[in-house]
Enzyme design. Structure first.
Site, PDB file in Angstrom:
ATOM      1  N   THR A  52       0.807  -1.222   0.000  1.00  9.59           N
ATOM      2  CA  THR A  52       0.000   0.000   0.000  1.00  9.59           C
ATOM      3  C   THR A  52       0.839   1.271   0.000  1.00  9.59           C
ATOM      4  O   THR A  52       0.293   2.364  -0.017  1.00  9.59           O
ATOM      5  CB  THR A  52      -0.928   0.019   1.229  1.00  9.59           C
ATOM      6  OG1 THR A  52      -0.128  -0.088   2.407  1.00  9.59           O
ATOM      7  CG2 THR A  52      -1.939  -1.121   1.177  1.00  9.59           C
ATOM      8  N   CYS A  53       2.152   1.141  -0.002  1.00 11.30           N
ATOM      9  CA  CYS A  53       3.064   2.288   0.061  1.00 11.30           C
ATOM     10  C   CYS A  53       3.317   2.823  -1.349  1.00 11.30           C
ATOM     11  O   CYS A  53       3.806   2.091  -2.223  1.00 11.30           O
ATOM     12  CB  CYS A  53       4.367   1.860   0.728  1.00 11.30           C
ATOM     13  SG  CYS A  53       5.680   3.096   0.667  1.00 11.30           S
ATOM     14  N   ASP A  54       3.014   4.092  -1.573  1.00 11.96           N
ATOM     15  CA  ASP A  54       3.219   4.703  -2.886  1.00 11.96           C
ATOM     16  C   ASP A  54       4.692   4.677  -3.309  1.00 11.96           C
ATOM     17  O   ASP A  54       4.999   4.440  -4.478  1.00 11.96           O
ATOM     18  CB  ASP A  54       2.712   6.147  -2.902  1.00 11.96           C
ATOM     19  CG  ASP A  54       1.196   6.233  -2.862  1.00 11.96           C
ATOM     20  OD1 ASP A  54       0.523   5.238  -3.216  1.00 11.96           O
ATOM     21  OD2 ASP A  54       0.678   7.298  -2.476  1.00 11.96           O
TER      22      ASP A  54
END
Length: 106
Positions: free
Chosen positions: A8-10
């Site tokens: 979920t980390c950009d």
């Protein structure tokens, strides 16, 4: 090449897009292997802990005072990311300098 991060980390997504052949390991689901964790702490020290993360802000003082290796073992999402490992070489985070350094390594 292995990229340790969160799906979920950009920033992790950007790194993975730039390194399509890298193997992605979600630290929330799989954690960081002890030997990789120890090597990363040895190389990056306290910089491996992301003190701006939501996980860090939710920790009490006793957890925050744990050694970085123990803290990341117990709370892998507190690790700064991505952690990129290629053999003995390691990079922490994602920047233009790191992207340039990794160009052609995949």
């Amino acid at each position: 090449m292995i990229l340790y991060g969160l799906k979920t980390c950009d920033t992790c997504r950007k790194a993975l897009k730039a390194l399509p052949e890298a193997v992605f390991v979600d630290v929330r689901a799989e954690g960081v292997p002890p030997e990789i964790r120890a090597a990363a702490v040895g190389r990056f020290g306290a910089a491996l802990v992301n003190t701006r993360s939501t996980t860090w802000r939710g920790l009490d003082d006793s957890a925050r005072s744990l050694p970085a290796e123990t803290l990341i073992a117990e709370h892998p999402t507190v690790m700064k990311r991505p952690l990129i490992v290629a053999g003995e070489a390691m990079w922490l985070g994602w920047s233009k300098d790191i992207a340039t350094d990794l160009e052609g390594r995949t």
